[in-house]
Design a protein around this motif. Sequence first.
Motif, PDB file in Angstrom:
ATOM      1  N   ASP A  27       0.876  -1.182   0.000  1.00 18.94           N
ATOM      2  CA  ASP A  27       0.000   0.000   0.000  1.00 18.94           C
ATOM      3  C   ASP A  27       0.907   1.224   0.000  1.00 18.94           C
ATOM      4  O   ASP A  27       1.986   1.190   0.592  1.00 18.94           O
ATOM      5  CB  ASP A  27      -0.895  -0.005   1.253  1.00 18.94           C
ATOM      6  CG  ASP A  27      -2.096   0.935   1.113  1.00 18.94           C
ATOM      7  OD1 ASP A  27      -3.220   0.426   0.962  1.00 18.94           O
ATOM      8  OD2 ASP A  27      -1.893   2.172   1.125  1.00 18.94           O
ATOM      9  N   PRO A  28       0.489   2.322  -0.646  1.00 11.27           N
ATOM     10  CA  PRO A  28       1.310   3.541  -0.608  1.00 11.27           C
ATOM     11  C   PRO A  28       1.217   4.305   0.711  1.00 11.27           C
ATOM     12  O   PRO A  28       2.062   5.170   0.981  1.00 11.27           O
ATOM     13  CB  PRO A  28       0.752   4.392  -1.761  1.00 11.27           C
ATOM     14  CG  PRO A  28      -0.603   3.856  -2.029  1.00 11.27           C
ATOM     15  CD  PRO A  28      -0.636   2.431  -1.566  1.00 11.27           C
TER      16      PRO A  28
ATOM     17  N   LYS B 116      -0.190   4.844   7.022  1.00 16.76           N
ATOM     18  CA  LYS B 116      -1.297   4.572   7.944  1.00 16.76           C
ATOM     19  C   LYS B 116      -1.976   3.252   7.600  1.00 16.76           C
ATOM     20  O   LYS B 116      -2.283   2.444   8.475  1.00 16.76           O
ATOM     21  CB  LYS B 116      -2.341   5.694   7.875  1.00 16.76           C
ATOM     22  CG  LYS B 116      -2.054   6.871   8.789  1.00 16.76           C
ATOM     23  CD  LYS B 116      -3.264   7.784   8.792  1.00 16.76           C
ATOM     24  CE  LYS B 116      -3.105   8.918   9.791  1.00 16.76           C
ATOM     25  NZ  LYS B 116      -4.205   9.886   9.661  1.00 16.76           N
ATOM     26  N   ALA B 117      -2.212   3.044   6.309  1.00 12.22           N
ATOM     27  CA  ALA B 117      -2.859   1.796   5.876  1.00 12.22           C
ATOM     28  C   ALA B 117      -1.972   0.602   6.205  1.00 12.22           C
ATOM     29  O   ALA B 117      -2.461  -0.457   6.615  1.00 12.22           O
ATOM     30  CB  ALA B 117      -3.168   1.853   4.384  1.00 12.22           C
ATOM     31  N   LEU B 118      -0.651   0.767   6.042  1.00 17.24           N
ATOM     32  CA  LEU B 118       0.265  -0.335   6.348  1.00 17.24           C
ATOM     33  C   LEU B 118       0.265  -0.625   7.845  1.00 17.24           C
ATOM     34  O   LEU B 118       0.367  -1.778   8.275  1.00 17.24           O
ATOM     35  CB  LEU B 118       1.680  -0.011   5.856  1.00 17.24           C
ATOM     36  CG  LEU B 118       1.832   0.025   4.332  1.00 17.24           C
ATOM     37  CD1 LEU B 118       3.234   0.499   3.940  1.00 17.24           C
ATOM     38  CD2 LEU B 118       1.553  -1.339   3.700  1.00 17.24           C
TER      39      LEU B 118
ATOM     40  N   LYS C  49       5.760  -0.796   1.530  1.00 17.50           N
ATOM     41  CA  LYS C  49       5.277   0.483   1.011  1.00 17.50           C
ATOM     42  C   LYS C  49       5.413   0.524  -0.507  1.00 17.50           C
ATOM     43  O   LYS C  49       6.431   0.092  -1.063  1.00 17.50           O
ATOM     44  CB  LYS C  49       6.083   1.622   1.643  1.00 17.50           C
ATOM     45  CG  LYS C  49       5.485   2.995   1.423  1.00 17.50           C
ATOM     46  CD  LYS C  49       6.242   4.028   2.248  1.00 17.50           C
ATOM     47  CE  LYS C  49       5.900   5.441   1.835  1.00 17.50           C
ATOM     48  NZ  LYS C  49       4.637   5.923   2.371  1.00 17.50           N
ATOM     49  N   VAL C  50       4.390   1.047  -1.157  1.00 16.56           N
ATOM     50  CA  VAL C  50       4.438   1.250  -2.607  1.00 16.56           C
ATOM     51  C   VAL C  50       5.189   2.558  -2.854  1.00 16.56           C
ATOM     52  O   VAL C  50       4.649   3.647  -2.693  1.00 16.56           O
ATOM     53  CB  VAL C  50       3.016   1.304  -3.212  1.00 16.56           C
ATOM     54  CG1 VAL C  50       3.067   1.669  -4.686  1.00 16.56           C
ATOM     55  CG2 VAL C  50       2.307  -0.032  -3.013  1.00 16.56           C
ATOM     56  N   ASP C  51       6.501   2.429  -3.183  1.00 16.03           N
ATOM     57  CA  ASP C  51       7.328   3.629  -3.372  1.00 16.03           C
ATOM     58  C   ASP C  51       8.250   3.462  -4.578  1.00 16.03           C
ATOM     59  O   ASP C  51       9.261   4.146  -4.702  1.00 16.03           O
ATOM     60  CB  ASP C  51       8.147   3.894  -2.095  1.00 16.03           C
ATOM     61  CG  ASP C  51       9.075   2.727  -1.751  1.00 16.03           C
ATOM     62  OD1 ASP C  51       9.084   1.731  -2.518  1.00 16.03           O
ATOM     63  OD2 ASP C  51       9.782   2.804  -0.734  1.00 16.03           O
TER      64      ASP C  51
END
Length: 343
Positions: A200-201, A204-206, A219-221
Amino acid sequence: MKAARLHAYDQPLALDELDEPRATGPLDVVVRIGAAGLCRTDLHIQEGQWAEKSGVALPYTLGHENAGWVHEVGSAVSNVEVGDTVIVHPYISCGLCRPCRRGDDMHCVNGSFPGIDRDGGFADLLLTHARSVIKLDPRLEPKDIAALADAGLTAIHAVKKAAPMLGAGTRTVVIGAGGLGHIGIQCLKALTPTEIIVIDPSDKALGLARDVGADQAVKVDGTQVDTVRQLTDGLGAEVILDFVGEKGAIQDGIAMVQDGGFYHVIGYGENVDIPTIDVISREISFIGNLVGTYTDLEDLMTLTAEGKVRLHTSTYPLEAINDAMADLDQGRLQGRGILVPAG
Ligand SMILES: [Zn+2]
Ligand SMILES: [Zn+2]
Protein backbone atom coordinates in the motif's frame (compact mmCIF):
# COMPACT_ATOMS: atom_id res chain seq x y z
CA MET A 1 -37.48 10.73 4.31
CA LYS A 2 -34.00 12.03 3.48
CA ALA A 3 -31.99 10.37 0.70
CA ALA A 4 -28.62 11.19 -0.92
CA ARG A 5 -29.22 11.00 -4.67
CA LEU A 6 -27.23 11.25 -7.86
CA HIS A 7 -28.91 13.64 -10.30
CA ALA A 8 -26.11 13.95 -12.88
CA TYR A 9 -22.77 12.21 -13.50
CA ASP A 10 -19.63 13.94 -12.22
CA GLN A 11 -21.78 16.02 -9.86
CA PRO A 12 -22.07 15.90 -6.05
CA LEU A 13 -25.01 13.99 -4.57
CA ALA A 14 -28.07 15.99 -3.48
CA LEU A 15 -29.91 15.47 -0.22
CA ASP A 16 -33.55 15.13 -1.27
CA GLU A 17 -36.83 14.70 0.59
CA LEU A 18 -38.59 11.55 -0.72
CA ASP A 19 -41.73 9.51 0.00
CA GLU A 20 -41.06 6.54 2.27
CA PRO A 21 -40.90 3.13 0.51
CA ARG A 22 -43.63 0.61 1.51
CA ALA A 23 -43.59 -3.20 1.68
CA THR A 24 -46.29 -3.72 -0.95
CA GLY A 25 -45.02 -7.08 -2.32
CA PRO A 26 -45.51 -10.23 -0.17
CA LEU A 27 -41.75 -10.73 0.36
CA ASP A 28 -40.78 -7.06 0.57
CA VAL A 29 -38.85 -5.86 3.60
CA VAL A 30 -38.33 -2.18 4.44
CA VAL A 31 -35.23 -1.59 6.56
CA ARG A 32 -34.70 1.53 8.67
CA ILE A 33 -31.06 2.27 7.84
CA GLY A 34 -28.80 2.37 10.89
CA ALA A 35 -25.67 2.77 8.79
CA ALA A 36 -24.58 2.54 5.17
CA GLY A 37 -21.01 2.00 4.04
CA LEU A 38 -19.35 4.14 1.40
CA CYS A 39 -17.66 2.18 -1.38
CA ARG A 40 -15.24 3.05 -4.17
CA THR A 41 -18.00 1.82 -6.48
CA ASP A 42 -20.01 4.88 -5.39
CA LEU A 43 -17.21 7.04 -6.81
CA HIS A 44 -17.19 4.96 -10.00
CA ILE A 45 -20.99 5.36 -10.26
CA GLN A 46 -20.64 9.12 -9.85
CA GLU A 47 -17.99 9.11 -12.61
CA GLY A 48 -20.48 7.32 -14.90
CA GLN A 49 -18.51 4.05 -15.14
CA TRP A 50 -21.64 2.03 -14.35
CA ALA A 51 -24.13 4.06 -16.41
CA GLU A 52 -24.26 1.67 -19.36
CA LYS A 53 -23.93 -1.57 -17.38
CA SER A 54 -26.64 -0.74 -14.84
CA GLY A 55 -28.95 1.16 -17.19
CA VAL A 56 -30.18 3.10 -14.18
CA ALA A 57 -32.28 6.24 -14.69
CA LEU A 58 -31.19 9.35 -12.77
CA PRO A 59 -31.88 10.59 -10.20
CA TYR A 60 -31.54 7.68 -7.79
CA THR A 61 -30.26 6.90 -4.30
CA LEU A 62 -26.79 5.37 -3.91
CA GLY A 63 -25.64 3.09 -1.07
CA HIS A 64 -25.25 -0.70 -1.36
CA GLU A 65 -23.81 -1.78 2.00
CA ASN A 66 -26.57 -1.48 4.48
CA ALA A 67 -27.58 -2.52 7.98
CA GLY A 68 -30.37 -1.41 10.29
CA TRP A 69 -33.65 -2.56 11.74
CA VAL A 70 -36.69 -4.08 10.06
CA HIS A 71 -39.32 -1.35 9.69
CA GLU A 72 -42.08 -3.07 7.70
CA VAL A 73 -42.55 -6.56 6.20
CA GLY A 74 -44.74 -7.94 3.40
CA SER A 75 -47.52 -10.43 4.09
CA ALA A 76 -45.41 -13.57 3.37
CA VAL A 77 -42.21 -12.63 5.20
CA SER A 78 -41.41 -15.23 7.87
CA ASN A 79 -37.66 -14.94 8.51
CA VAL A 80 -37.61 -11.47 10.14
CA GLU A 81 -39.99 -9.32 12.19
CA VAL A 82 -40.36 -5.59 12.67
CA GLY A 83 -37.63 -4.39 15.00
CA ASP A 84 -35.06 -7.10 14.17
CA THR A 85 -31.49 -5.95 13.62
CA VAL A 86 -30.43 -7.01 10.12
CA ILE A 87 -27.57 -6.79 7.68
CA VAL A 88 -28.67 -6.58 4.06
CA HIS A 89 -27.14 -8.75 1.36
CA PRO A 90 -26.58 -6.16 -1.38
CA TYR A 91 -28.31 -8.13 -4.14
CA ILE A 92 -32.00 -8.98 -4.42
CA SER A 93 -32.14 -12.46 -5.95
CA CYS A 94 -35.16 -14.53 -7.04
CA GLY A 95 -34.26 -17.93 -5.55
CA LEU A 96 -35.72 -19.76 -8.53
CA CYS A 97 -33.32 -19.36 -11.47
CA ARG A 98 -30.39 -21.69 -12.18
CA PRO A 99 -27.65 -19.42 -10.68
CA CYS A 100 -29.82 -18.97 -7.56
CA ARG A 101 -30.32 -22.75 -7.32
CA ARG A 102 -26.54 -23.24 -7.21
CA GLY A 103 -26.24 -20.55 -4.54
CA ASP A 104 -24.74 -17.93 -6.83
CA ASP A 105 -26.89 -15.02 -5.67
CA MET A 106 -24.91 -12.35 -7.53
CA HIS A 107 -25.67 -13.84 -10.95
CA CYS A 108 -29.40 -14.26 -10.46
CA VAL A 109 -30.97 -13.63 -13.86
CA ASN A 110 -33.98 -11.85 -12.30
CA GLY A 111 -32.05 -9.85 -9.72
CA SER A 112 -31.64 -6.20 -8.88
CA PHE A 113 -29.02 -4.27 -6.98
CA PRO A 114 -30.17 -1.45 -4.68
CA GLY A 115 -27.68 1.40 -4.83
CA ILE A 116 -26.51 0.32 -8.31
CA ASP A 117 -29.61 -0.08 -10.48
CA ARG A 118 -32.38 1.04 -8.08
CA ASP A 119 -32.68 3.12 -4.91
CA GLY A 120 -30.12 2.18 -2.25
CA GLY A 121 -29.41 2.84 1.40
CA PHE A 122 -28.02 6.39 1.61
CA ALA A 123 -31.43 7.21 3.06
CA ASP A 124 -33.58 6.77 6.15
CA LEU A 125 -35.32 3.69 4.68
CA LEU A 126 -34.44 0.99 2.13
CA LEU A 127 -36.80 -1.33 0.27
CA THR A 128 -35.31 -4.83 -0.03
CA HIS A 129 -36.48 -8.46 0.09
CA ALA A 130 -36.81 -11.30 2.58
CA ARG A 131 -34.09 -13.28 0.75
CA SER A 132 -31.59 -10.46 1.29
CA VAL A 133 -31.78 -9.90 5.04
CA ILE A 134 -29.78 -11.72 7.71
CA LYS A 135 -31.09 -11.38 11.26
CA LEU A 136 -28.38 -10.38 13.72
CA ASP A 137 -27.79 -10.31 17.43
CA PRO A 138 -29.74 -7.23 18.62
CA ARG A 139 -26.67 -6.04 20.53
CA LEU A 140 -24.83 -5.43 17.25
CA GLU A 141 -24.71 -1.79 16.20
CA PRO A 142 -25.42 -1.29 12.47
CA LYS A 143 -22.59 1.26 12.19
CA ASP A 144 -20.10 -1.36 13.37
CA ILE A 145 -21.06 -3.97 10.78
CA ALA A 146 -22.75 -2.23 7.80
CA ALA A 147 -19.59 -2.33 5.68
CA LEU A 148 -19.47 -6.10 6.01
CA ALA A 149 -22.49 -6.17 3.64
CA ASP A 150 -20.29 -5.38 0.63
CA ALA A 151 -16.66 -4.60 1.46
CA GLY A 152 -16.45 -7.49 3.90
CA LEU A 153 -18.55 -9.80 1.75
CA THR A 154 -16.40 -9.15 -1.31
CA ALA A 155 -13.23 -9.76 0.68
CA ILE A 156 -14.37 -13.07 2.22
CA HIS A 157 -15.72 -14.28 -1.14
CA ALA A 158 -12.30 -13.83 -2.77
CA VAL A 159 -10.47 -15.36 0.21
CA LYS A 160 -12.76 -18.42 0.21
CA LYS A 161 -12.08 -18.91 -3.52
CA ALA A 162 -8.32 -18.56 -3.04
CA ALA A 163 -8.15 -20.63 0.18
CA PRO A 164 -7.77 -24.09 -1.46
CA MET A 165 -4.44 -22.87 -2.95
CA LEU A 166 -3.20 -21.40 0.31
CA GLY A 167 -1.62 -24.17 2.35
CA ALA A 168 1.24 -23.81 4.84
CA GLY A 169 4.34 -22.24 3.30
CA THR A 170 2.43 -20.32 0.64
CA ARG A 171 2.46 -16.55 0.28
CA THR A 172 -0.34 -14.17 -0.59
CA VAL A 173 0.14 -10.58 -1.69
CA VAL A 174 -2.71 -8.29 -0.67
CA ILE A 175 -2.71 -5.15 -2.81
CA GLY A 176 -4.36 -2.32 -0.86
CA ALA A 177 -5.12 -2.25 2.87
CA GLY A 178 -8.18 0.00 2.65
CA GLY A 179 -11.85 -0.73 3.26
CA LEU A 180 -11.75 -4.18 1.63
CA GLY A 181 -8.11 -5.06 2.09
CA HIS A 182 -8.07 -4.82 5.87
CA ILE A 183 -10.98 -7.28 6.04
CA GLY A 184 -9.34 -9.55 3.47
CA ILE A 185 -6.24 -9.76 5.67
CA GLN A 186 -8.35 -10.86 8.65
CA CYS A 187 -10.24 -13.43 6.56
CA LEU A 188 -6.94 -14.85 5.25
CA LYS A 189 -5.70 -15.07 8.83
CA ALA A 190 -8.89 -16.79 10.01
CA LEU A 191 -9.26 -19.23 7.11
CA THR A 192 -5.71 -20.07 5.86
CA PRO A 193 -2.12 -20.55 7.10
CA THR A 194 -0.67 -18.44 4.23
CA GLU A 195 1.98 -15.78 4.88
CA ILE A 196 0.37 -12.39 4.20
CA ILE A 197 2.34 -9.68 2.41
CA VAL A 198 0.48 -6.36 2.11
CA ILE A 199 1.43 -3.53 -0.22
CA ASP A 200 0.00 0.00 0.00
CA PRO A 201 1.31 3.54 -0.61
CA SER A 202 -0.01 4.81 2.74
CA ASP A 203 1.96 4.36 5.98
CA LYS A 204 -1.30 4.57 7.94
CA ALA A 205 -2.86 1.80 5.88
CA LEU A 206 0.27 -0.34 6.35
CA GLY A 207 0.02 0.26 10.11
CA LEU A 208 -3.59 -0.91 10.04
CA ALA A 209 -2.52 -3.95 7.95
CA ARG A 210 0.04 -4.94 10.61
CA ASP A 211 -2.52 -4.41 13.38
CA VAL A 212 -4.99 -6.81 11.75
CA GLY A 213 -2.50 -9.57 11.00
CA ALA A 214 -0.25 -8.83 8.00
CA ASP A 215 3.09 -10.66 8.25
CA GLN A 216 4.88 -8.17 5.97
CA ALA A 217 3.87 -4.60 5.14
CA VAL A 218 5.55 -3.15 2.04
CA LYS A 219 5.28 0.48 1.01
CA VAL A 220 4.44 1.25 -2.61
CA ASP A 221 7.33 3.63 -3.37
CA GLY A 222 8.76 2.24 -6.61
CA THR A 223 10.72 -0.58 -4.94
CA GLN A 224 7.72 -2.74 -3.99
CA VAL A 225 8.10 -5.32 -6.77
CA ASP A 226 11.76 -6.01 -5.88
CA THR A 227 10.91 -6.16 -2.18
CA VAL A 228 8.09 -8.65 -2.69
CA ARG A 229 10.22 -10.83 -4.97
CA GLN A 230 12.93 -10.89 -2.27
CA LEU A 231 10.34 -11.83 0.35
CA THR A 232 9.17 -14.72 -1.85
CA ASP A 233 12.61 -16.22 -2.68
CA GLY A 234 12.53 -14.61 -6.13
CA LEU A 235 9.44 -16.62 -7.11
CA GLY A 236 6.54 -14.29 -6.38
CA ALA A 237 3.41 -15.21 -4.43
CA GLU A 238 1.06 -18.10 -5.15
CA VAL A 239 -1.92 -15.77 -4.88
CA ILE A 240 -2.48 -12.06 -5.48
CA LEU A 241 -5.59 -10.46 -4.01
CA ASP A 242 -5.81 -7.14 -5.85
CA PHE A 243 -8.21 -4.90 -3.96
CA VAL A 244 -7.22 -1.85 -6.05
CA GLY A 245 -7.28 -2.70 -9.78
CA GLU A 246 -6.02 0.71 -10.85
CA LYS A 247 -3.20 3.23 -10.33
CA GLY A 248 -0.42 0.76 -11.24
CA ALA A 249 -1.69 -2.09 -9.05
CA ILE A 250 -2.19 -4.50 -11.95
CA GLN A 251 1.35 -4.15 -13.33
CA ASP A 252 2.68 -4.64 -9.79
CA GLY A 253 0.50 -7.66 -9.21
CA ILE A 254 1.48 -9.36 -12.48
CA ALA A 255 5.15 -8.83 -11.58
CA MET A 256 4.56 -10.28 -8.09
CA VAL A 257 2.57 -13.43 -8.96
CA GLN A 258 4.38 -16.73 -9.13
CA ASP A 259 4.35 -18.70 -12.38
CA GLY A 260 1.34 -21.00 -12.14
CA GLY A 261 -0.24 -18.61 -9.64
CA PHE A 262 -3.66 -17.05 -9.24
CA TYR A 263 -4.44 -13.36 -9.69
CA HIS A 264 -7.73 -12.36 -8.08
CA VAL A 265 -9.21 -9.15 -9.49
CA ILE A 266 -11.39 -7.53 -6.80
CA GLY A 267 -10.86 -3.77 -7.05
CA TYR A 268 -11.35 -2.38 -10.51
CA GLY A 269 -10.97 0.70 -12.69
CA GLU A 270 -8.28 -0.05 -15.29
CA ASN A 271 -7.50 -2.89 -17.70
CA VAL A 272 -5.62 -6.11 -17.15
CA ASP A 273 -2.97 -5.68 -19.82
CA ILE A 274 -0.69 -8.66 -20.40
CA PRO A 275 0.50 -10.35 -23.60
CA THR A 276 -1.28 -13.69 -24.04
CA ILE A 277 2.10 -15.38 -24.52
CA ASP A 278 2.89 -14.41 -20.92
CA VAL A 279 -0.45 -15.74 -19.70
CA ILE A 280 0.28 -19.15 -21.21
CA SER A 281 4.03 -19.36 -20.61
CA ARG A 282 3.70 -18.15 -17.03
CA GLU A 283 0.36 -19.97 -16.68
CA ILE A 284 -1.27 -17.22 -14.66
CA SER A 285 -4.97 -17.61 -13.81
CA PHE A 286 -6.93 -14.35 -13.64
CA ILE A 287 -10.05 -14.68 -11.52
CA GLY A 288 -12.86 -12.14 -11.24
CA ASN A 289 -14.76 -11.61 -8.00
CA LEU A 290 -18.17 -9.98 -7.72
CA VAL A 291 -19.34 -9.29 -4.17
CA GLY A 292 -20.33 -12.66 -2.60
CA THR A 293 -23.12 -15.06 -1.79
CA TYR A 294 -25.67 -15.03 1.01
CA THR A 295 -23.80 -17.88 2.72
CA ASP A 296 -20.49 -15.98 2.39
CA LEU A 297 -22.18 -13.17 4.33
CA GLU A 298 -23.39 -15.63 6.98
CA ASP A 299 -19.82 -17.00 7.30
CA LEU A 300 -18.53 -13.47 7.73
CA MET A 301 -21.10 -12.68 10.42
CA THR A 302 -19.92 -15.80 12.27
CA LEU A 303 -16.26 -14.72 12.06
CA THR A 304 -17.33 -11.28 13.31
CA ALA A 305 -19.30 -12.75 16.23
CA GLU A 306 -16.18 -14.81 17.11
CA GLY A 307 -14.09 -11.62 17.15
CA LYS A 308 -11.95 -12.78 14.20
CA VAL A 309 -12.96 -9.91 11.91
CA ARG A 310 -13.20 -6.33 13.08
CA LEU A 311 -14.01 -3.35 10.89
CA HIS A 312 -12.09 -0.12 11.11
CA THR A 313 -14.39 2.73 10.19
CA SER A 314 -14.75 6.49 9.97
CA THR A 315 -18.30 7.70 10.60
CA TYR A 316 -20.04 10.63 8.88
CA PRO A 317 -23.62 11.92 9.17
CA LEU A 318 -25.58 11.23 5.96
CA GLU A 319 -25.63 15.00 5.30
CA ALA A 320 -21.81 14.91 4.92
CA ILE A 321 -21.93 12.37 2.07
CA ASN A 322 -20.02 14.57 -0.37
CA ASP A 323 -17.24 15.21 2.18
CA ALA A 324 -16.98 11.47 2.77
CA MET A 325 -16.78 10.80 -0.97
CA ALA A 326 -14.03 13.41 -1.36
CA ASP A 327 -12.11 11.89 1.57
CA LEU A 328 -12.37 8.43 0.00
CA ASP A 329 -11.31 9.71 -3.41
CA GLN A 330 -8.30 11.53 -2.02
CA GLY A 331 -7.05 8.75 0.26
CA ARG A 332 -7.90 10.51 3.53
CA LEU A 333 -10.32 7.85 4.73
CA GLN A 334 -9.09 5.31 7.30
CA GLY A 335 -10.75 1.91 7.03
CA ARG A 336 -14.31 2.12 5.71
CA GLY A 337 -16.44 5.28 5.54
CA ILE A 338 -19.84 4.84 7.21
CA LEU A 339 -22.86 7.12 6.67
CA VAL A 340 -25.34 7.38 9.51
CA PRO A 341 -28.78 8.94 8.83
CA ALA A 342 -30.12 11.33 11.47
CA GLY A 343 -33.36 9.35 11.84
ZN1 LIG B 1 -19.24 -1.72 -3.14
ZN1 LIG C 1 -32.43 -15.97 -9.36
